[in-house]
Design a protein around this motif. Structure first.
Motif, PDB file in Angstrom:
ATOM      1  N   ASN A  19       0.817  -1.215   0.000  1.00 32.92           N
ATOM      2  CA  ASN A  19       0.000   0.000   0.000  1.00 32.92           C
ATOM      3  C   ASN A  19       0.855   1.270   0.000  1.00 32.92           C
ATOM      4  N   ASN A  20       2.122   1.149   0.362  1.00 34.07           N
ATOM      5  CA  ASN A  20       3.035   2.299   0.206  1.00 34.07           C
ATOM      6  C   ASN A  20       3.169   2.681  -1.260  1.00 34.07           C
ATOM      7  N   TYR A  21       2.964   1.731  -2.155  1.00 32.33           N
ATOM      8  CA  TYR A  21       3.061   1.964  -3.598  1.00 32.33           C
ATOM      9  C   TYR A  21       1.688   2.179  -4.228  1.00 32.33           C
ATOM     10  N   TRP A  22       0.738   1.338  -3.886  1.00 29.06           N
ATOM     11  CA  TRP A  22      -0.591   1.436  -4.488  1.00 29.06           C
ATOM     12  C   TRP A  22      -1.416   2.581  -3.916  1.00 29.06           C
ATOM     13  N   LYS A  23      -1.281   2.816  -2.621  1.00 34.28           N
ATOM     14  CA  LYS A  23      -2.057   3.850  -1.929  1.00 34.28           C
ATOM     15  C   LYS A  23      -3.555   3.692  -2.202  1.00 34.28           C
ATOM     16  N   ASP A  24      -4.027   2.457  -2.068  1.00 34.12           N
ATOM     17  CA  ASP A  24      -5.421   2.127  -2.361  1.00 34.12           C
ATOM     18  C   ASP A  24      -5.820   0.921  -1.515  1.00 34.12           C
ATOM     19  N   GLU A  25      -6.314   1.191  -0.333  1.00 36.09           N
ATOM     20  CA  GLU A  25      -6.657   0.123   0.617  1.00 36.09           C
ATOM     21  C   GLU A  25      -7.707  -0.829   0.041  1.00 36.09           C
TER      22      GLU A  25
END
Length: 186
Positions: free
Chosen positions: A91-97
């Protein structure tokens, strides 16, 4: 609670204390997966070296792709501990929980690119049915989407590494940290 003795940071002395202090300095805190190896301090060092090589070295696979493979492998093994840790890292990369939740519950609904989907399928199949890889079918699928032999090796190393770690965690009853696997430097 783990099933074997674990030396806590406040009890650590000598080489183990040095290793713990170094991990806390570099990663922000000490993970239970490292503490479970406290009876063999040098195994922690070798474990971290292997992790850094597989997950952070130069590769055609992005860091996000490697974390995604880690999550899918851990889901396939039902390893909650590693799912949580590497979902947090991803999620540090996607930023989409929401996308992370889909990846963990049914990756085909996670809005993946063809390349990401192929990597997820590869991770799941190699984890659950490694004996199926006697035939080149699964490797050829990765080549067809443009992955080089080096990238395929890197994907295989990620899957193999997380199968190894999942077995440590599951076999020794490693529980998620009280912080819920958050707050690490990735």
């Amino acid at each position: 609670m783990s099933t074997i003795k674990v030396i806590q940071p406040e009890e650590a002395t000598g080489r183990l204390k040095e290793i713990y202090d170094d991990l806390i300095q570099k990663r922000g805190q000490l993970a239970e997966v490292h503490k479970i190896q406290s009876l063999r301090p040098e195994s922690i060092v070798k474990h971290i070296d292997l992790y850094m090589e597989i997950m952070f070295s130069k590769s055609e696979l992005s860091r996000a792709e490697r974390e995604m493979i880690a999550v899918v492998t851990s889901v396939s093994n039902n390893c909650h501990y590693c799912q949580i840790h590497h979902s947090e890292a991803l999620n540090n990369y996607w930023k989409d929980e929401a996308r992370i939740v889909h990846l963990r519950s049914n990756y085909s609904k996670a809005q993946l690119s063809d390349r990401e989907l192929a990597l997820c399928q590869f991770a799941k199949k190699l984890t659950l049915k490694p004996d199926n890889f006697k035939e080149p079918e699964y490797i050829n699928k990765l080549k067809e989407i443009g992955l080089s032999d080096a990238a395929i090796l890197d994907a295989t190393l990620v899957v193999a590494y997380f199968n190894f770690v999942n077995r440590i965690v599951l076999g020794l009853g490693v529980a998620l940290e009280t912080e819920g696997g958050t707050g690490y430097k990735y």
